[in-house]
Each structure stands twice: as structure tokens, then as C-alpha cells.
Write an enzyme that holds these catalytic residues in place. Structure first.
Site, PDB file in Angstrom:
ATOM      1  N   HIS A 161     -90.908 -25.992 -47.582  1.00 37.85           N
ATOM      2  CA  HIS A 161     -89.625 -25.363 -47.179  1.00 37.85           C
ATOM      3  C   HIS A 161     -88.517 -25.651 -48.203  1.00 37.85           C
ATOM      4  CE1 HIS A 161     -91.492 -25.172 -43.107  1.00 37.85           C
ATOM      5  NE2 HIS A 161     -91.931 -26.377 -43.441  1.00 37.85           N
ATOM      6  N   SER A 282     -74.332 -17.659 -73.027  1.00 36.29           N
ATOM      7  CA  SER A 282     -73.377 -16.755 -72.400  1.00 36.29           C
ATOM      8  C   SER A 282     -72.272 -16.471 -73.400  1.00 36.29           C
ATOM      9  CB  SER A 282     -72.787 -17.407 -71.148  1.00 36.29           C
ATOM     10  OG  SER A 282     -71.531 -16.818 -70.842  1.00 36.29           O
ATOM     11  N   LYS A 288     -73.302 -22.628 -71.326  1.00 37.20           N
ATOM     12  CA  LYS A 288     -74.456 -22.075 -70.641  1.00 37.20           C
ATOM     13  C   LYS A 288     -75.701 -21.946 -71.501  1.00 37.20           C
ATOM     14  CE  LYS A 288     -74.195 -19.488 -67.242  1.00 37.20           C
ATOM     15  NZ  LYS A 288     -74.560 -19.460 -65.855  1.00 37.20           N
ATOM     16  N   GLU A 295     -86.269 -15.321 -65.684  1.00 39.09           N
ATOM     17  CA  GLU A 295     -85.683 -14.323 -64.773  1.00 39.09           C
ATOM     18  C   GLU A 295     -86.298 -12.954 -64.988  1.00 39.09           C
ATOM     19  OE1 GLU A 295     -81.129 -15.113 -64.311  1.00 39.09           O
ATOM     20  OE2 GLU A 295     -81.752 -15.811 -66.271  1.00 39.09           O
TER      21      GLU A 295
END
Ligand code: ARG
Length: 464
Positions: A161, A282, A288, A295
Site C-alpha cells: 500500500h 528545468s 531541478k 516519466e
């Protein structure tokens, strides 16, 4: 609108050529040119067989076979001009062959149809992709084995979970993906073995009256045997569906792993550092480092599932044998295959380059009362307590630690004994995460000795 002349391949009964819209909806050359090499290999095998069986003369056979090589080199060299009016790769190749060698080119299509031709070409193409998927998976498995071997005894939290459950080892987690990708590999291998029957010579749907030798062409093209039913041979696309189904399951695994990498590389987790080579920055936030490859793998997977569904939709409800609907098989499979190979290569690159942050993993492994089950098991073993009672005593101790803002090993013996008087000092031996993982030696368990045994078994399996 100018009236075109009818098609030189099949236009005998047509007075006029097709409308531009008809040509646009009908043509597949824009995409099926990817099967040029397979088309020419199939035609060369067919021509050799026609010569061998005496259906064509030796000189025609030779002219056809050599001419086809010239066409192939023109296509590979980029000088070939594909024509939409010639619909597809089969007719583009044959028309060019006619330019090159003249009359014998028209004899190539004896005892054959575009229906068995396209089924053959596409099978050869998909078969190559099945092999490429196996190669890509093998490379990924090798990268995972290297990670597992290096970190066989590094501890990390195991989750259910997405809540801390029990400590596991880094190697064990990597090996879980080896099992998944190993099953994917065997799915592609199984599908390949099942699909390896030649449609060539099934002709349009019913076979042919020419004395062809289908065994000869099957063998020349690396098939195990000719497909046994001509109607089935031209209308079967199971091989493409099995490729897409295996690709979908593999893609689902890639997507789960990609999701973990996205989570693990976040500042909140810091379980892994992805290499600069597989991250991006970024343009506004200088700090970043984004896990874009992970992704995109996670996202691309949808196209593969989509292709699987789309081809099932094309095939469902089609009467035997060939219908033009089946021309819609190729773009789906091409796109799925391209994206699967890219995703496999990107995942392999990320896994090879990534470094696990051993300290963060270990710190996280011990938090969240991850050794509560070890404590309960100790109460069962050392004090002969029924497991349900041990669970209750442990739960009380977890609540105590939680209220004090500490972890289980930080409680004193007196704290423990206030909950159950018979607890002894020995209990602290099982509360450490290293002891916890080392104790889970059951077959397939997370203990480093088990992980190392699994790594070795896999190395033997893929190198042997
Ligand atoms: N371009 C067609 C396809 O991809 C080739 C087969 C055409 N056969 C036919 N009878 N029109 O399916």
C-alpha cells in the site's frame, strides 16, 4: 478532376483510375515500405521455388532474383521513388522490377497473391521484432543483475500500500524486476515458436493449381513449416496480436518500474540518483533534475496498450479470409514496436547508470516500525506466545513508540516489560534491519544469501 488510367497491376477490368480520396484511403506505401527487405526476401524465395519446380525457366528466375537485389539496393540507398498510385510495397517493388528486367517481372506473381505475400512479409517483420524484444530484455536483465549483485545486502523499506511494511534488500527488489522481465522474454519466445509457419503459397485464399513447393519457401525464409490451411494462413494476425499482448505486459512492467524510479529519485525519498545522461533540467528552476526518461516510459506504455486494443478491434468480426481492414494492422504494430524498443533501451540505460543511495535506503528501512513483524515473531519463538497475542503485544509497543516519537529499538527493556513482563534483552537482536533481512532465508525470501543465489541462477540461465 483529371481522370487517371487504371492500375497497371489489377486494372484490367477498370475503365478509370481511382479518385484521389480513394487512392489516399487505399494506399499503404506510406508505412508498409518498412517491410521492403522482408518483401524482397519473400519474393526471392518464391522465385527460386518457381525455378526449382520448373514453373519458371532458369533464365527468368535468375533475372527476377537479381533484379530484386537491385531494387533492394535502390531502396536501402534511398534512391527508390515510392509511388502512392502503386498502393503498397508489393506493387512498388514489382513495378520497379518490371522497369529493370521487363517481361519476366510479370511472371513473379505466379501461384501467389498479395494476401499470402503481405502475411509473409509482416510475419517476417514481427518475428524480427520478437527477437529484438528478447535482446532488449536480456540487456535490461543484465543491468538489473549488476545492481542486485552490488546491493545484495543493502537494506531498504519494503512496501505494501506504499506504506512501510518490512525491510527488504535492494538486491531483492531488483531481482523482482528480473523475474518480471524474464517472464516477458519467455512470452516473446513462446509467441515466436508458435507463429513460425509460412503463409507463402496460400495464394489468395484457396491455394494454387501450380505445382509449387511450400516447404521449400518455408525453409528458405526460416519458417519451421508451411501453415497448414490456406484460408487461415492469409487471414491470421494472431502473431501480431501475440506480439502486442506480450509487449503490453512487458510495457506494464516497465511502467511500474518507471513509476518507482520517479518516486525514488524525488527529494522526499532520495533512494536513487539518476545519472545526468538520463535526466533533464528545468529552464526556470535551477535546482531541478527531472526523471524525464522514466516519466516518458510510464506514459508511452499507453500507446502499446492502445495498439493491442486497436488491432483486436480491427480483427474482431472479420469474415474469412482476407479483408482490406487487415491493412490497418501494420501502423499499430510498428508504433508499438518502436516505442517498446525505445522504452527498453531507456530503462536499460537508466538502470545501468543509476546509483542507489545506500544511506538513505538504510535510514528509511528502519523507520516506520518496519521490524514490528520481527518483534512479533520473536515473541512467538522465544516465549511460545500464540501469534495473534504476539501481534497484539507488538501493536501496543508500536503505539507506545509512536506516542514518544521514537522507533521500536529506542524503547527500553523496562518499556517492553511494562507491556509484557517476560520480554528479555534478546529482543533487541531482532529489531535491527540487518538482522531482520538476514533472518528471511526462506526460498525466494529477501535474505542476502537468497538474493545472491538468485543472481547466480539468473547469470547461469542467461549466459549458459
Ligand atoms: N497492402 C495490403 C495490406 O497491407 C496488401 C494486401 C492487399 N490484398 C488485396 N487483396 N487487396 O493488407
Amino acid at each position: 478532376m483529371t481522370k487517371k488510367t487504371s492500375n497497371q497491376m489489377w486494372g484490367g477490368r477498370f475503365a478509370a483510375g481511382p479518385d484521389a480520396i480513394m487512392e489516399a484511403i487505399n494506399a499503404s506505401i506510406g508505412f508498409d515500405q518498412r517491410m521492403a527487405a522482408q518483401d524482397i526476401a519473400g519474393s526471392r524465395a518464391h522465385a527460386a521455388m518457381l525455378g526449382q519446380t520448373g514453373i519458371l525457366t532458369d533464365s527468368d528466375t535468375q533475372a527476377i532474383r537479381e533484379g530484386l537485389l537491385t531494387v533492394l539496393s535502390e531502396i536501402e540507398g534511398g534512391s527508390f521513388e515510392f509511388s502512392t498510385a502503386l498502393e503498397d510495397i508489393h506493387m512498388n517493388v514489382e513495378a520497379r522490377l518490371k522497369d529493370l528486367i521487363g517481361e519476366p517481372a510479370g511472371r513473379l506473381h505466379t501461384g501467389r497473391s498479395r494476401n499470402d505475400q503481405v502475411a509473409t512479409d509482416f510475419k517476417l517483420w514481427v518475428r524480427d521484432q520478437m527477437d529484438a524484444a528478447v535482446d532488449g530484455l536480456l540487456a535490461l536483465i543484465r543491468a538489473l543483475l549488476a545492481q542486485a549483485e552490488a546491493g545484495a545486502d543493502w537494506v531498504m523499506p519494503g512496501f505494501t500500500h506504499l506504506q512501510t511494511a518490512q525491510p527488504v534488500t535492494w538486491g531483492h527488489h531488483m531481482m523482482a524486476y528480473v523475474e518480471m522481465f524474464g517472464r516477458d522474454m519467455s512470452r516473446f519466445q513462446d509467441a515466436r515458436a508458435r507463429m513460425n509457419e509460412s503463409p507463402l503459397g496460400a495464394a489468395a485464399l484457396a491455394g494454387t493449381s501450380f505445382p509449387i513447393d511450400r516447404h521449400m519457401t518455408a525453409e528458405a525464409l526460416g519458417f519451421d513449416r508451411p501453415a497448414a490451411n490456406s484460408l487461415d494462413a492469409v487471414s491470421d494476425r494472431d502473431f501480431a496480436l501475440e506480439f502486442l499482448a506480450a509487449a503490453s505486459i512487458c510495457a506494464m512492467h516497465l511502467s511500474r518500474f518507471a513509476e518507482e524510479l520517479v518516486i525514488w529519485s524525488s527529494a522526499q525519498f532520495r533512494f536513487v540518483t539518476l545519472s545526468d545522461r538520463f535526466s533533464t533540467g528545468s529552464s526556470i528552476m535551477p535546482q531541478k533534475k527531472n526523471p524525464d526518461a522514466a516519466e516518458l516510459i510510464r506514459a508511452k506504455i499507453g500507446r502499446i496498450f492502445g495498439a493491442n486494443t486497436a488491432l483486436l478491434m480491427v480483427m474482431k468480426g472479420l469474415p474469412l479470409a482476407y479483408s482490406k481492414d487487415m491493412q490497418e494492422d501494420k501502423e499499430q504494430v510498428f508504433d508499438a514496436a518502436d516505442n517498446l524498443m525505445l522504452a527498453l533501451a531507456a530503462m536499460e540505460g537508466m538502470v545501468k547508470d543509476m546509483s542507489a543511495n545506500r544511506d538513505s535506503l538504510e535510514a528509511a528501512a528502519g523507520s516506520g516500525f518496519s521490524t514490528a513483524t520481527d518483534l512479533a515473531d520473536w515473541l512467538v519463538r522465544a516465549l511460545n506466545m500464540p501469534f495473534r497475542d504476539a501481534h497484539h503485544v507488538t501493536g501496543t509497543l508500536v503505539a507506545m513508540a509512536e506516542s514518544r516519537g521514537c522507533d521500536l529499538p529506542d524503547l527500553t527493556l523496562a518499556d517492553m516489560q511494562s507491556v509484557h513482563a517476560e520480554i528479555t534483552d534478546d529482543v533487541f537482536g531482532v529489531l535491527g534491519v540487518h538482522n531482520s533481512v538476514a533472518s528471511r532465508t526462506s526460498y525466494g525470501g529477501t535474505a542476502p544469501v537468497q538474493v545472491r543465489a538468485q543472481v547466480k541462477a539468473w547469470q547461469e540461465r542467461i549466459n549458459g
